[in-house]
Scaffold this motif. Structure first.
Motif, PDB file in Angstrom:
ATOM      1  N   LEU B  92     -14.237 -20.730  -5.573  1.00 47.33           N
ATOM      2  CA  LEU B  92     -14.835 -19.384  -5.625  1.00 47.33           C
ATOM      3  C   LEU B  92     -16.226 -19.395  -4.994  1.00 47.33           C
ATOM      4  O   LEU B  92     -16.579 -18.518  -4.202  1.00 47.33           O
ATOM      5  CB  LEU B  92     -14.952 -18.908  -7.076  1.00 47.33           C
ATOM      6  CG  LEU B  92     -13.695 -18.379  -7.760  1.00 47.33           C
ATOM      7  CD1 LEU B  92     -14.038 -17.934  -9.181  1.00 47.33           C
ATOM      8  CD2 LEU B  92     -13.135 -17.192  -6.994  1.00 47.33           C
ATOM      9  N   HIS B  93     -17.022 -20.413  -5.370  1.00 50.75           N
ATOM     10  CA  HIS B  93     -18.395 -20.529  -4.870  1.00 50.75           C
ATOM     11  C   HIS B  93     -18.399 -20.683  -3.347  1.00 50.75           C
ATOM     12  O   HIS B  93     -19.129 -19.988  -2.637  1.00 50.75           O
ATOM     13  CB  HIS B  93     -19.058 -21.727  -5.542  1.00 50.75           C
ATOM     14  CG  HIS B  93     -20.487 -21.958  -5.150  1.00 50.75           C
ATOM     15  ND1 HIS B  93     -21.481 -21.045  -5.370  1.00 50.75           N
ATOM     16  CD2 HIS B  93     -21.092 -23.006  -4.548  1.00 50.75           C
ATOM     17  CE1 HIS B  93     -22.622 -21.526  -4.928  1.00 50.75           C
ATOM     18  NE2 HIS B  93     -22.421 -22.720  -4.410  1.00 50.75           N
ATOM     19  N   LEU B  94     -17.548 -21.589  -2.883  1.00 49.18           N
ATOM     20  CA  LEU B  94     -17.456 -21.829  -1.440  1.00 49.18           C
ATOM     21  C   LEU B  94     -16.992 -20.563  -0.724  1.00 49.18           C
ATOM     22  O   LEU B  94     -17.527 -20.188   0.312  1.00 49.18           O
ATOM     23  CB  LEU B  94     -16.486 -22.982  -1.174  1.00 49.18           C
ATOM     24  CG  LEU B  94     -16.399 -23.441   0.275  1.00 49.18           C
ATOM     25  CD1 LEU B  94     -17.575 -24.354   0.594  1.00 49.18           C
ATOM     26  CD2 LEU B  94     -15.102 -24.174   0.543  1.00 49.18           C
ATOM     27  N   GLY B  95     -15.994 -19.910  -1.302  1.00 49.60           N
ATOM     28  CA  GLY B  95     -15.464 -18.685  -0.717  1.00 49.60           C
ATOM     29  C   GLY B  95     -16.513 -17.595  -0.675  1.00 49.60           C
ATOM     30  O   GLY B  95     -16.653 -16.880   0.314  1.00 49.60           O
ATOM     31  N   ARG B  96     -17.292 -17.503  -1.746  1.00 49.49           N
ATOM     32  CA  ARG B  96     -18.344 -16.484  -1.817  1.00 49.49           C
ATOM     33  C   ARG B  96     -19.358 -16.719  -0.697  1.00 49.49           C
ATOM     34  O   ARG B  96     -19.698 -15.814   0.064  1.00 49.49           O
ATOM     35  CB  ARG B  96     -19.035 -16.576  -3.194  1.00 49.49           C
ATOM     36  CG  ARG B  96     -19.745 -15.337  -3.651  1.00 49.49           C
ATOM     37  CD  ARG B  96     -21.154 -15.235  -3.150  1.00 49.49           C
ATOM     38  NE  ARG B  96     -21.993 -16.331  -3.640  1.00 49.49           N
ATOM     39  CZ  ARG B  96     -23.171 -16.605  -3.133  1.00 49.49           C
ATOM     40  NH1 ARG B  96     -23.650 -15.915  -2.129  1.00 49.49           N
ATOM     41  NH2 ARG B  96     -23.884 -17.602  -3.622  1.00 49.49           N
ATOM     42  N   VAL B  97     -19.808 -17.976  -0.565  1.00 44.62           N
ATOM     43  CA  VAL B  97     -20.808 -18.295   0.457  1.00 44.62           C
ATOM     44  C   VAL B  97     -20.223 -18.059   1.851  1.00 44.62           C
ATOM     45  O   VAL B  97     -20.886 -17.523   2.731  1.00 44.62           O
ATOM     46  CB  VAL B  97     -21.285 -19.759   0.305  1.00 44.62           C
ATOM     47  CG1 VAL B  97     -22.183 -20.157   1.460  1.00 44.62           C
ATOM     48  CG2 VAL B  97     -22.036 -19.927  -1.013  1.00 44.62           C
ATOM     49  N   TYR B  98     -18.956 -18.428   2.021  1.00 43.32           N
ATOM     50  CA  TYR B  98     -18.334 -18.314   3.340  1.00 43.32           C
ATOM     51  C   TYR B  98     -18.115 -16.857   3.724  1.00 43.32           C
ATOM     52  O   TYR B  98     -18.514 -16.421   4.795  1.00 43.32           O
ATOM     53  CB  TYR B  98     -17.004 -19.079   3.341  1.00 43.32           C
ATOM     54  CG  TYR B  98     -16.363 -19.154   4.707  1.00 43.32           C
ATOM     55  CD1 TYR B  98     -16.680 -20.171   5.591  1.00 43.32           C
ATOM     56  CD2 TYR B  98     -15.437 -18.193   5.116  1.00 43.32           C
ATOM     57  CE1 TYR B  98     -16.115 -20.238   6.840  1.00 43.32           C
ATOM     58  CE2 TYR B  98     -14.860 -18.247   6.373  1.00 43.32           C
ATOM     59  CZ  TYR B  98     -15.198 -19.273   7.232  1.00 43.32           C
ATOM     60  OH  TYR B  98     -14.627 -19.340   8.463  1.00 43.32           O
ATOM     61  N   PHE B  99     -17.491 -16.099   2.818  1.00 45.77           N
ATOM     62  CA  PHE B  99     -17.111 -14.733   3.192  1.00 45.77           C
ATOM     63  C   PHE B  99     -18.277 -13.750   3.130  1.00 45.77           C
ATOM     64  O   PHE B  99     -18.227 -12.698   3.741  1.00 45.77           O
ATOM     65  CB  PHE B  99     -15.927 -14.254   2.352  1.00 45.77           C
ATOM     66  CG  PHE B  99     -14.643 -14.919   2.773  1.00 45.77           C
ATOM     67  CD1 PHE B  99     -14.049 -14.601   3.987  1.00 45.77           C
ATOM     68  CD2 PHE B  99     -14.043 -15.886   1.983  1.00 45.77           C
ATOM     69  CE1 PHE B  99     -12.887 -15.227   4.405  1.00 45.77           C
ATOM     70  CE2 PHE B  99     -12.879 -16.508   2.395  1.00 45.77           C
ATOM     71  CZ  PHE B  99     -12.293 -16.185   3.603  1.00 45.77           C
ATOM     72  N   ALA B 316     -10.014 -16.166   6.459  1.00 42.88           N
ATOM     73  CA  ALA B 316      -8.920 -15.460   5.782  1.00 42.88           C
ATOM     74  C   ALA B 316      -7.593 -16.135   6.102  1.00 42.88           C
ATOM     75  O   ALA B 316      -6.747 -16.329   5.211  1.00 42.88           O
ATOM     76  CB  ALA B 316      -8.904 -13.997   6.232  1.00 42.88           C
ATOM     77  N   LEU B 317      -7.426 -16.541   7.367  1.00 46.59           N
ATOM     78  CA  LEU B 317      -6.206 -17.246   7.775  1.00 46.59           C
ATOM     79  C   LEU B 317      -6.068 -18.565   7.012  1.00 46.59           C
ATOM     80  O   LEU B 317      -4.980 -18.930   6.564  1.00 46.59           O
ATOM     81  CB  LEU B 317      -6.254 -17.533   9.274  1.00 46.59           C
ATOM     82  CG  LEU B 317      -5.526 -16.555  10.181  1.00 46.59           C
ATOM     83  CD1 LEU B 317      -5.687 -16.988  11.633  1.00 46.59           C
ATOM     84  CD2 LEU B 317      -4.049 -16.477   9.804  1.00 46.59           C
ATOM     85  N   ALA B 318      -7.202 -19.277   6.894  1.00 45.94           N
ATOM     86  CA  ALA B 318      -7.191 -20.577   6.219  1.00 45.94           C
ATOM     87  C   ALA B 318      -6.779 -20.424   4.758  1.00 45.94           C
ATOM     88  O   ALA B 318      -6.017 -21.239   4.222  1.00 45.94           O
ATOM     89  CB  ALA B 318      -8.561 -21.236   6.316  1.00 45.94           C
ATOM     90  N   VAL B 319      -7.277 -19.348   4.112  1.00 45.75           N
ATOM     91  CA  VAL B 319      -6.930 -19.123   2.704  1.00 45.75           C
ATOM     92  C   VAL B 319      -5.424 -18.883   2.574  1.00 45.75           C
ATOM     93  O   VAL B 319      -4.745 -19.489   1.732  1.00 45.75           O
ATOM     94  CB  VAL B 319      -7.726 -17.929   2.129  1.00 45.75           C
ATOM     95  CG1 VAL B 319      -7.194 -17.534   0.770  1.00 45.75           C
ATOM     96  CG2 VAL B 319      -9.201 -18.287   2.032  1.00 45.75           C
ATOM     97  N   ALA B 324       0.123 -20.932   1.506  1.00 43.98           N
ATOM     98  CA  ALA B 324       1.476 -21.201   1.995  1.00 43.98           C
ATOM     99  C   ALA B 324       1.783 -22.696   1.918  1.00 43.98           C
ATOM    100  O   ALA B 324       2.876 -23.098   1.490  1.00 43.98           O
ATOM    101  CB  ALA B 324       1.614 -20.704   3.435  1.00 43.98           C
ATOM    102  N   LEU B 325       0.806 -23.533   2.295  1.00 46.47           N
ATOM    103  CA  LEU B 325       1.003 -24.981   2.254  1.00 46.47           C
ATOM    104  C   LEU B 325       1.185 -25.467   0.819  1.00 46.47           C
ATOM    105  O   LEU B 325       1.970 -26.373   0.553  1.00 46.47           O
ATOM    106  CB  LEU B 325      -0.186 -25.696   2.893  1.00 46.47           C
ATOM    107  CG  LEU B 325      -0.260 -25.628   4.413  1.00 46.47           C
ATOM    108  CD1 LEU B 325      -1.553 -26.238   4.913  1.00 46.47           C
ATOM    109  CD2 LEU B 325       0.935 -26.350   5.031  1.00 46.47           C
ATOM    110  N   ALA B 326       0.424 -24.826  -0.106  1.00 43.98           N
ATOM    111  CA  ALA B 326       0.563 -25.203  -1.513  1.00 43.98           C
ATOM    112  C   ALA B 326       1.980 -24.920  -1.988  1.00 43.98           C
ATOM    113  O   ALA B 326       2.589 -25.737  -2.700  1.00 43.98           O
ATOM    114  CB  ALA B 326      -0.453 -24.446  -2.363  1.00 43.98           C
ATOM    115  N   VAL B 327       2.513 -23.760  -1.591  1.00 45.95           N
ATOM    116  CA  VAL B 327       3.884 -23.409  -1.973  1.00 45.95           C
ATOM    117  C   VAL B 327       4.852 -24.428  -1.378  1.00 45.95           C
ATOM    118  O   VAL B 327       5.753 -24.942  -2.061  1.00 45.95           O
ATOM    119  CB  VAL B 327       4.234 -21.974  -1.504  1.00 45.95           C
ATOM    120  CG1 VAL B 327       5.721 -21.686  -1.712  1.00 45.95           C
ATOM    121  CG2 VAL B 327       3.391 -20.961  -2.255  1.00 45.95           C
TER     122      VAL B 327
END
Lengths: 153, 337
Positions: B92-99, B316-319, B324-327
């Motif tokens: 979440l923290h990384l995503g917040r800083v990134y986005f 966004a693509l990476a997320v 998808a990779l996790a699935v």
């Protein structure tokens, strides 16, 4: 707002503050007592377990007809590669506990202490020992030799 | 005024400063992480009291903590669930800083943050191995295979981490030393620099929905003060602690089966490593290592390249890709454990 109402509000704030402080204090006390209870060792002391199965050698280290002395649970063990497969025998002579040596030429074990002799399956051939060498279970998995305990004969 | 009172007044004055208007509740995530790190350190120290880092004793010592030590299951449960939550909050923290593109003009701190992210991954990996059960053994084995494909440094890392190519006494002891000795020091030092830089460079980052150049100074002050933010943080910490306690009690982490090499490989990786598993199921390790390396390099370079629009799209693509990779990873290991 009269004097009475003002006092009531400050009383109420004070009371709520104390209540909150008390609740937090109780929570901290709970955490602290958990930590103290955890730190003091329990009644049953920890005992190191005996490993059931242990890898002791690579199969290529023991070519057919040869033997290799290995350690299993800290004890010396002979692993022989015979025509019928691997055989693992305790290397301790059943007489006085000296370490027996594998005699490749004769295909027997010899005890250096009192001259006891055993065959390749651990049976007594000569000398003072009366019991055979205890046998262990030997298994091969992907070129690796594993030993496991088995009931004494 | 006594010195204590003076200090109190100083702190109070500091906390009465208003928070810039763009600093929303998202900014609590960093502090939330800090709380979780502290919790992991404390519960980890407690677990160290009874843990024994040798292949003969490790599994039994964890079982001892779970069955015999008073409230040992609770302490281990807190450490276990704390680790899971830490990873969630870190993402979440990384995503917040990134986005929010909060990395702008904070290139160094972004890089340090990424290193900390990698460090938490290393913590998760080495920690997972310490119970020395079937799952630990086979997951360590899978990573060993992957490392053998890493060019140049792979063999070096293998020697360093595994102490050779066998998973025996040396390897477990090394994992333990990394988990409780080396990594915590490295991370605390990096964290100190991270926080120092946050403090020095200030809270910056208008949301991506606002225009460029609305940094601190221009950002209007809100009615919230730092004191309010601290209270919100404390409230969050209290909720987190209660939540972890509940998880530890209701879902006490079970210990896997002891290592038995004659039994088949159970292949169950923790959820946070599922994207990596899916990735290596999809591409060959030889190629995948280069691709992953390129991705990591790209992440480090994002603030320097100044390609905000592309970075947001790629992010966004990476997320989506990671999901998808996790699935894929989950399906490839054959359902839940």
């Amino acid at each position: 707002m009269n004097e009475h109402e003002r006092v009531t509000i400050s009383d109420r704030r004070g009371f709520l503050g104390k209540l909150l402080g008390g609740a937090l204090g109780l929570g901290l006390l709970g955490i602290l007592s958990t930590v103290v209870a955890y730190i003091f060792p329990p009644h049953r002391r920890f005992a190191t377990p005996v490993r059931q199965r242990q890898r002791v050698a690579l199969l290529r280290e023991i070519p057919p007809g040869k033997g290799k002395q290995v350690l299993f649970g800290g004890e010396p063990v002979w692993v022989l590669h015979l025509r019928e497969g691997l055989i693992a025998l305790s290397a301790r002579c059943t007489h006085q506990g000296c370490i027996v040596q594998w005699d490749e030429q004769r295909g027997t074990f010899a005890c250096p202490c009192h001259g006891g002799r055993f065959d390749a399956h651990g049976n007594v051939l000569a000398g003072l020992p009366t019991r055979p060498l205890p046998q262990l279970r030997a298994e091969v998995l992907q070129d690796e030799v594993y030993l496991a305990r088995q009931e004494e004969r | 005024m006594t010195p204590l009172r003076q200090l109190q007044a100083l702190i109070q004055a500091e906390f009465r400063h208003p928070v810039p208007a763009h600093v929303g509740r998202w900014y609590l995530v960093g502090g939330w992480l800090l709380f979780l790190v502290a919790l992991q350190i404390l519960s980890g120290i407690l677990l160290m009291i009874y843990y024994r880092p040798s292949p003969d004793e490790a599994y039994e010592s964890v079982r001892y903590v779970m069955n015999d030590v008073r409230l040992g299951w609770l302490v281990r449960g807190m450490h276990y669930w704390g680790a899971h939550l830490l990873i969630v909050v870190l993402v979440l923290h990384l995503g917040r800083v990134y986005f929010f593109t909060a990395y702008r003009e904070r290139e160094l701190n972004w890089a340090i943050g990424l290193l900390l992210f990698g460090g938490v991954g290393a913590f998760a990996f080495t920690g997972m191995l310490l119970p020395w059960d079937q799952q630990a053994y086979w997951n360590a084995d899978a990573v060993r295979t992957a490392l053998e494909h890493v060019p140049v440094v792979g063999k070096f890392i293998l020697e360093l981490l595994w102490g050779g190519h066998e998973l025996e006494t040396g390897a477990l002891l090394r994992f333990y030393i990394f988990h409780v000795g080396l990594l915590p020091w490295l991370m605390v030092m990096l964290l100190a620099v991270h926080l120092y830089l946050v403090n020095r460079q200030g809270l910056y980052s208008p949301s991506p929905f606002q225009g460029e150049g609305q940094g601190e100074g221009q950002s209007p002050a809100s009615s919230r003060t730092y004191h309010d933010m601290l209270l919100e943080g404390l409230f969050l910490a209290l909720l987190t602690f209660g939540g972890l306690l509940t998880l530890a009690v209701l879902f006490t982490p079970a210990l896997g089966e002891p290592i038995d090499l004659l039994k088949p490989n159970p292949v169950h990786v923790p959820w946070y490593f599922l994207p990596a598993l899916g990735f290596f199921r999809l591409v060959s390790p030889d190629f995948g290592i280069w691709l992953a390396g390129l991705g990591v390099l790209g992440l480090f370079l994002v603030p320097v390249l100044r390609v905000r629009g592309i970075a947001l799209g790629l992010g966004a693509l990476a997320v989506l890709g990671a999901l998808a990779l996790a699935v894929l990873g989950y399906l490839s290991q054959g359902g839940p454990p």
